[in-house]
Write an enzyme that holds these catalytic residues in place. Structure first.
Site, PDB file in Angstrom:
ATOM      1  N   LYS A 147       7.223   9.314  -2.919  1.00  0.00           N
ATOM      2  CA  LYS A 147       7.580   8.120  -3.842  1.00  0.00           C
ATOM      3  C   LYS A 147       9.017   8.506  -4.814  1.00  0.00           C
ATOM      4  O   LYS A 147       9.526   8.011  -5.484  1.00  0.00           O
ATOM      5  CB  LYS A 147       6.471   7.801  -4.785  1.00  0.00           C
ATOM      6  CG  LYS A 147       5.277   7.108  -4.166  1.00  0.00           C
ATOM      7  CD  LYS A 147       5.807   5.655  -4.126  1.00  0.00           C
ATOM      8  CE  LYS A 147       4.621   5.016  -3.430  1.00  0.00           C
ATOM      9  NZ  LYS A 147       4.987   3.290  -3.038  1.00  0.00           N
ATOM     10  N   LYS A 229       7.275   3.979  11.289  1.00  0.00           N
ATOM     11  CA  LYS A 229       6.490   3.026  11.542  1.00  0.00           C
ATOM     12  C   LYS A 229       6.496   1.579  11.020  1.00  0.00           C
ATOM     13  O   LYS A 229       7.495   1.446   9.923  1.00  0.00           O
ATOM     14  CB  LYS A 229       5.061   3.492  10.846  1.00  0.00           C
ATOM     15  CG  LYS A 229       5.080   3.478   9.214  1.00  0.00           C
ATOM     16  CD  LYS A 229       3.614   4.101   8.755  1.00  0.00           C
ATOM     17  CE  LYS A 229       3.645   3.741   7.142  1.00  0.00           C
ATOM     18  NZ  LYS A 229       2.480   4.221   6.536  1.00  0.00           N
ATOM     19  N   LYS A 232       5.172  -3.079   5.479  1.00  0.00           N
ATOM     20  CA  LYS A 232       5.264  -4.094   4.771  1.00  0.00           C
ATOM     21  C   LYS A 232       6.099  -3.767   3.749  1.00  0.00           C
ATOM     22  O   LYS A 232       6.958  -4.727   3.055  1.00  0.00           O
ATOM     23  CB  LYS A 232       3.959  -4.450   3.808  1.00  0.00           C
ATOM     24  CG  LYS A 232       2.805  -5.071   4.831  1.00  0.00           C
ATOM     25  CD  LYS A 232       1.775  -5.665   3.761  1.00  0.00           C
ATOM     26  CE  LYS A 232       0.946  -4.463   2.974  1.00  0.00           C
ATOM     27  NZ  LYS A 232      -0.116  -5.125   2.387  1.00  0.00           N
TER      28      LYS A 232
END
Length: 377
Positions: A147, A229, A232
């Site tokens: 993050k 990967k 979303k």
């Protein structure tokens, strides 16, 4: 509501065949524990479910509930607000995620499906568990480090994210948690917090174990970057096939999927990750082995294969899309599902919280008569 329930009763027969030994493998690794076997998992109500979510998580949840497991599934809206959310979009997302899970085969009569924030004890237990760890330990979490590369200033909530996740798990005394490999560090923290609490206040929580699909080769990759990967959060909508995409969008995304200059369709994930990813998607959704699919398309060029694969995906996903479209237009039914689920979840959560609050000294304790007399005087 009655119409939704009628279709739901016949829906599991329409689900794609599973190719995983997910639940069987997990049974073999459970350590001896005095706690009853219970499964907990959750998903944030942000973005649309894509094939990676469905095949990597939700389809497994359906298998577990249908096999008679004691399963709790959370729509993790409190986790969602660790980053800024549009309130109206989030509210709609909660209902859309509920409809999505039901459309995929989650049956609220076979599991506990609930909205996380409707059970107040999640945040209360989170605060207790936060007192048992340090900011230094939380700062070592792998996802937090990721993050930092995206967000300049991290909120306190992002640091506490894995503590809240631990509270989600321990509140229901879950023994098994279906997680991806990127969540293992969070589960390790939950186990650490359970052990720490038990040592300080007495045996209260099981130490939860990871419940991982061993066939990591089937993890779906981005259609635009097959080395990453399917996610979303990817800003490029062409990177993923959402479960409820229109047939036109599915066809376009498959045709635009990144492959290489070789026309043959082969499964060689190291040398040809793009076309191999498409074969994995095709195999996972249809239940046909990878080798079988490769044999079926010998001599077919990759461009033609993309179209053929897209057409199969469209047909497999059609009943899910139709089911979702019906459910999303029945908000009263969705609201009732969440209300009943929250009541069922709260019954277990309240029992755990009463035990925890009593052990740490903040629960309601009966005063002895002599103590009461002293207070009156």
């Amino acid at each position: 509501m009655r119409a939704a329930r009628t279709i739901f009763n016949n829906f599991n027969s329409l689900l794609p065949a599973s190719t995983s030994s997910y639940s069987v493998k997990a049974t073999e690794v459970v350590k001896s524990t005095p706690y009853p076997r219970r499964i907990l998992s959750g998903i944030q109500p942000t973005g649309s479910l894509h094939l990676g979510n469905f095949l990597g998580a939700v389809q497994k949840w359906v298998e577990l509930q249908n096999s008679g497991e004691d399963a709790f599934y959370s729509i993790a809206d409190l986790h969602a607000i660790t980053v800024p959310q549009d309130p109206k979009v989030l509210q709609n997302g909660i209902f859309e995620m509920t409809a999505s899970l039901l459309a995929c085969g989650i049956d609220p009569e076979k599991c506990v499906l609930f909205q996380q924030s409707k059970v107040q004890y999640h945040t209360q237990l989170c605060w207790v568990l936060a007192s048992l760890t340090t900011m230094a330990k939380l700062g070592q979490q792998a996802q937090l480090r990721e993050k930092r590369n995206i967000i300049q200033e991290l909120s306190t909530a992002l640091y506490l994210y894995p503590v809240l996740q631990a509270a989600d798990i321990l509140l229901y005394k879950a023994t098994l948690v279906p997680v991806g490999e990127d969540q293992i560090s969070h589960l390790n923290l939950a186990s650490f917090l359970a052990k720490t609490f038990n040592k300080r206040f007495g045996n209260t929580f099981p130490e939860p174990q990871a419940f991982i699909n061993e066939d990591s080769s089937r993890r779906l990759k981005s259609l635009r970057n097959p080395l990453s990967k399917m996610s979303k959060s990817d800003k490029d909508p062409r990177s993923r096939i959402n479960l409820f995409d229109s047939p036109e969008d599915i066809l376009l995304k498959c045709k635009k999927a990144v492959t290489d200059s070789i026309s043959a369709v082969e499964y060689e994930p190291e040398k040809r990750p793009g076309i191999s990813n498409l074969v994995v998607i095709h195999s996972s959704l249809t239940g046909r082995p990878i080798d079988t699919i490769c044999q079926e398309v010998v001599g077919m060029q990759s461009g033609d294969y993309k179209i053929a694969m897209a057409n199969e995906i469209i047909e497999v996903l059609r009943p899910l899309r139709e089911r979702f479209n019906q459910l999303i237009n029945e908000p009263a039914y969705l609201e009732n599902v969440l209300k009943v689920g929250a009541l069922r979840a709260e019954a277990q959560a309240q029992e755990t919280w009463q035990d925890v609050s009593r052990k740490i000294g903040i629960g309601r304790n009966q005063l002895a008569e002599s103590d009461l007399a002293t207070c009156k005087n």
